[in-house]
Design an enzyme around this catalytic site. Sequence first.
Site, PDB file in Angstrom:
ATOM      1  N   HIS A 258       5.812  -3.871  -0.624  1.00 17.57           N
ATOM      2  CA  HIS A 258       5.976  -4.352   0.743  1.00 17.57           C
ATOM      3  C   HIS A 258       7.427  -4.191   1.168  1.00 17.57           C
ATOM      4  O   HIS A 258       8.334  -4.363   0.354  1.00 17.57           O
ATOM      5  CB  HIS A 258       5.575  -5.827   0.862  1.00 17.57           C
ATOM      6  CG  HIS A 258       5.265  -6.219   2.268  1.00 17.57           C
ATOM      7  ND1 HIS A 258       6.245  -6.587   3.155  1.00 17.57           N
ATOM      8  CD2 HIS A 258       4.097  -6.240   2.942  1.00 17.57           C
ATOM      9  CE1 HIS A 258       5.681  -6.843   4.324  1.00 17.57           C
ATOM     10  NE2 HIS A 258       4.385  -6.635   4.235  1.00 17.57           N
ATOM     11  N   ASP A 309      -3.321  -6.581   1.327  1.00 15.36           N
ATOM     12  CA  ASP A 309      -4.509  -5.724   1.329  1.00 15.36           C
ATOM     13  C   ASP A 309      -5.189  -5.640  -0.026  1.00 15.36           C
ATOM     14  O   ASP A 309      -6.372  -5.317  -0.103  1.00 15.36           O
ATOM     15  CB  ASP A 309      -4.134  -4.314   1.810  1.00 15.36           C
ATOM     16  CG  ASP A 309      -3.878  -4.306   3.303  1.00 15.36           C
ATOM     17  OD1 ASP A 309      -4.696  -4.899   4.023  1.00 15.36           O
ATOM     18  OD2 ASP A 309      -2.867  -3.747   3.733  1.00 15.36           O
TER      19      ASP A 309
HETATM   20  N1  CMC Z   1       2.964   2.036  -5.832  1.00 10.54           N
HETATM   21  C1  CMC Z   1       3.942   2.484  -6.624  1.00 10.54           C
HETATM   22  N2  CMC Z   1       5.255   2.389  -6.318  1.00 10.54           N
HETATM   23  C2  CMC Z   1       5.563   1.819  -5.146  1.00 10.54           C
HETATM   24  C3  CMC Z   1       4.592   1.328  -4.263  1.00 10.54           C
HETATM   25  C4  CMC Z   1       3.251   1.456  -4.651  1.00 10.54           C
HETATM   26  N3  CMC Z   1       2.260   1.010  -3.863  1.00 10.54           N
HETATM   27  N4  CMC Z   1       5.183   0.805  -3.183  1.00 10.54           N
HETATM   28  C5  CMC Z   1       6.497   0.965  -3.352  1.00 10.54           C
HETATM   29  N5  CMC Z   1       6.733   1.569  -4.547  1.00 10.54           N
HETATM   30  C6  CMC Z   1       8.037   1.901  -5.104  1.00 10.54           C
HETATM   31  C7  CMC Z   1       8.549   3.198  -4.480  1.00 10.54           C
HETATM   32  O1  CMC Z   1       8.151   4.334  -5.238  1.00 10.54           O
HETATM   33  C8  CMC Z   1      10.028   2.985  -4.487  1.00 10.54           C
HETATM   34  O2  CMC Z   1      10.515   3.226  -5.788  1.00 10.54           O
HETATM   35  P1  CMC Z   1      11.926   3.966  -6.018  1.00 10.54           P
HETATM   36  O3  CMC Z   1      12.953   3.068  -5.361  1.00 10.54           O
HETATM   37  O4  CMC Z   1      12.034   4.074  -7.501  1.00 10.54           O
HETATM   38  O5  CMC Z   1      11.806   5.278  -5.313  1.00 10.54           O
HETATM   39  C9  CMC Z   1      10.190   1.490  -4.240  1.00 10.54           C
HETATM   40  O6  CMC Z   1       8.963   0.890  -4.674  1.00 10.54           O
HETATM   41  C10 CMC Z   1      10.427   1.145  -2.773  1.00 10.54           C
HETATM   42  O7  CMC Z   1       9.434   1.787  -2.004  1.00 10.54           O
HETATM   43  P2  CMC Z   1       9.618   2.237  -0.492  1.00 10.54           P
HETATM   44  O8  CMC Z   1       8.723   3.393  -0.218  1.00 10.54           O
HETATM   45  O9  CMC Z   1      11.067   2.418  -0.165  1.00 10.54           O
HETATM   46  O10 CMC Z   1       9.098   0.972   0.279  1.00 10.54           O
HETATM   47  P3  CMC Z   1       8.754   0.906   1.818  1.00 10.54           P
HETATM   48  O11 CMC Z   1       9.253  -0.407   2.271  1.00 10.54           O
HETATM   49  O12 CMC Z   1       9.238   2.091   2.561  1.00 10.54           O
HETATM   50  O13 CMC Z   1       7.166   0.984   1.833  1.00 10.54           O
HETATM   51  C11 CMC Z   1       4.916   0.328   1.689  1.00 10.54           C
HETATM   52  C12 CMC Z   1       6.350  -0.139   1.883  1.00 10.54           C
HETATM   53  C13 CMC Z   1       3.997  -0.833   1.950  1.00 10.54           C
HETATM   54  C14 CMC Z   1       4.610   1.440   2.717  1.00 10.54           C
HETATM   55  C15 CMC Z   1       4.737   0.860   0.261  1.00 10.54           C
HETATM   56  O14 CMC Z   1       4.956  -0.177  -0.656  1.00 10.54           O
HETATM   57  C16 CMC Z   1       3.375   1.520   0.038  1.00 10.54           C
HETATM   58  O15 CMC Z   1       3.209   2.714   0.297  1.00 10.54           O
HETATM   59  N6  CMC Z   1       2.371   0.727  -0.459  1.00 10.54           N
HETATM   60  C17 CMC Z   1       1.015   1.241  -0.605  1.00 10.54           C
HETATM   61  C18 CMC Z   1       0.267   1.151   0.726  1.00 10.54           C
HETATM   62  C19 CMC Z   1      -0.047  -0.290   1.084  1.00 10.54           C
HETATM   63  O16 CMC Z   1      -0.500  -1.062   0.257  1.00 10.54           O
HETATM   64  N7  CMC Z   1       0.163  -0.642   2.356  1.00 10.54           N
HETATM   65  C20 CMC Z   1      -0.104  -2.012   2.868  1.00 10.54           C
HETATM   66  C21 CMC Z   1       1.168  -2.698   3.203  1.00 10.54           C
HETATM   67  S1  CMC Z   1       1.050  -4.468   3.441  1.00 10.54           S
HETATM   68  C22 CMC Z   1       0.068  -4.737   4.797  1.00 10.54           C
HETATM   69  C23 CMC Z   1       0.370  -3.951   6.008  1.00 10.54           C
HETATM   70  O17 CMC Z   1       1.482  -3.959   6.534  1.00 10.54           O
HETATM   71  O18 CMC Z   1      -0.576  -3.327   6.494  1.00 10.54           O
END
Ligand code: CMC
Length: 372
Positions: A258, A309
Amino acid sequence: MFAREGLEGVVAARTSICLIKGAEGALEYRGYSIHDLANHCGFEEVAYLLWYGALPSADELGDFSRLMRANRILPGRLSRALASILRELTPIDALCAAVSIMGADDPDAADNSPAANVRKAIRLTAKMPAIVGAHHRLARGLNPLAPDSRLNHAANFLYMVKGKRPRELEARALEAAMILEAEHGLNPSTFAARVAAGTLADLHSAVVAALATLKGPLHGGAAAEVIAMLHAVGDRSNAAGFVRKALAAHARVAGFGHRIYKGDDPRAIDLERWCRRLAGNREARRMLDCAGAIEREVRKRVAISPNVDFYAAPLWSMLGFRPAEFAPVFACARIAGWVAHVTEQHLDNRLIRPEEEYIGPLSRPFVPIEQR
Ligand code: CMC
């Protein structure tokens, strides 16, 4: 000026609607903990809190709830559209189109005052479950149902989908989940709604903008991805191998991570408990055991937690919704937050227009088309 990727850390609005304490894993609507609201309130009560800024008295809630119940019936033009063209669309596209139709027909369409926004919000919020229910039934060759005015918002939602009165536990689980999903600051859909409202577009148009963001798997589409993953993993004995491979491939595990919560997502904690209470058969318990094993394995390997989720997906599934309906069900809850934000934006508006950092070519000599 340098771009902040994904606007991380950028404060884009002043609000009194919702406080997310990302480091503590806490969430408050208008100053009240979501745990208290989900445990003690109904969905209508929380919508009232978000729209008016204060919890209603018993009389106020009675009046508000009567108004919501009286506004559930879909107008003829919308019912006809659902039975013809909209039934052929995906549930989220159908909801988006239905909200546009409602906007065009709304008697307050051109009025952005707070009072008109609440009138429109009541009509919209009361009808959205009826739209999801009608689409669900039409897709199965069944007739849409008239609402049951004896049932509260959540119980009637399940009734309009399934065609029978839900058990108390099912209705309560849906209601708690809808409260937990009702609002969450400047998440992508709410931000989209505020950007639309910032142009002085009307409430329905802002809701259409918000709905469009729910198609993506990083936001509204995440729950459907979670259920696909749980089905693919199948059994808790496969969880460790699945997680190991996914993380080794730098793949995203659906329902984890998140932008704001750096520890636990407080909504996921409550939803996991509701899932455990609801899981009445072997298949449901197996799915939850599988989810639990994935969660343990991810936590062991990386510092990320399940988000809302991860446990909303099995909950919606146990309540009888298809994965393609998870985003519309989420919308039926988040409409409460969208309305509060659109009204707040309309009340103290300035066009939302960030700048960009240009990284393309500069001052190129123009070449006429015959010479290219
Ligand atoms: N699985 C594996 N690694 C992850 C995940 C994941 N689901 N989410 C984040 N990471 C890692 C990512 O690889 C990164 O690692 P590093 O710094 O080593 O490169 C680190 O955590 C930070 O990730 P980020 O992409 O910079 O985080 P973000 O804030 O841009 O993205 C997110 C947030 C929700 C899009 C992302 O966590 C994600 O893609 N999650 C899976 C999709 C999901 O479950 N979405 C629902 C979000 S909550 C409800 C909503 O808003 O709808």
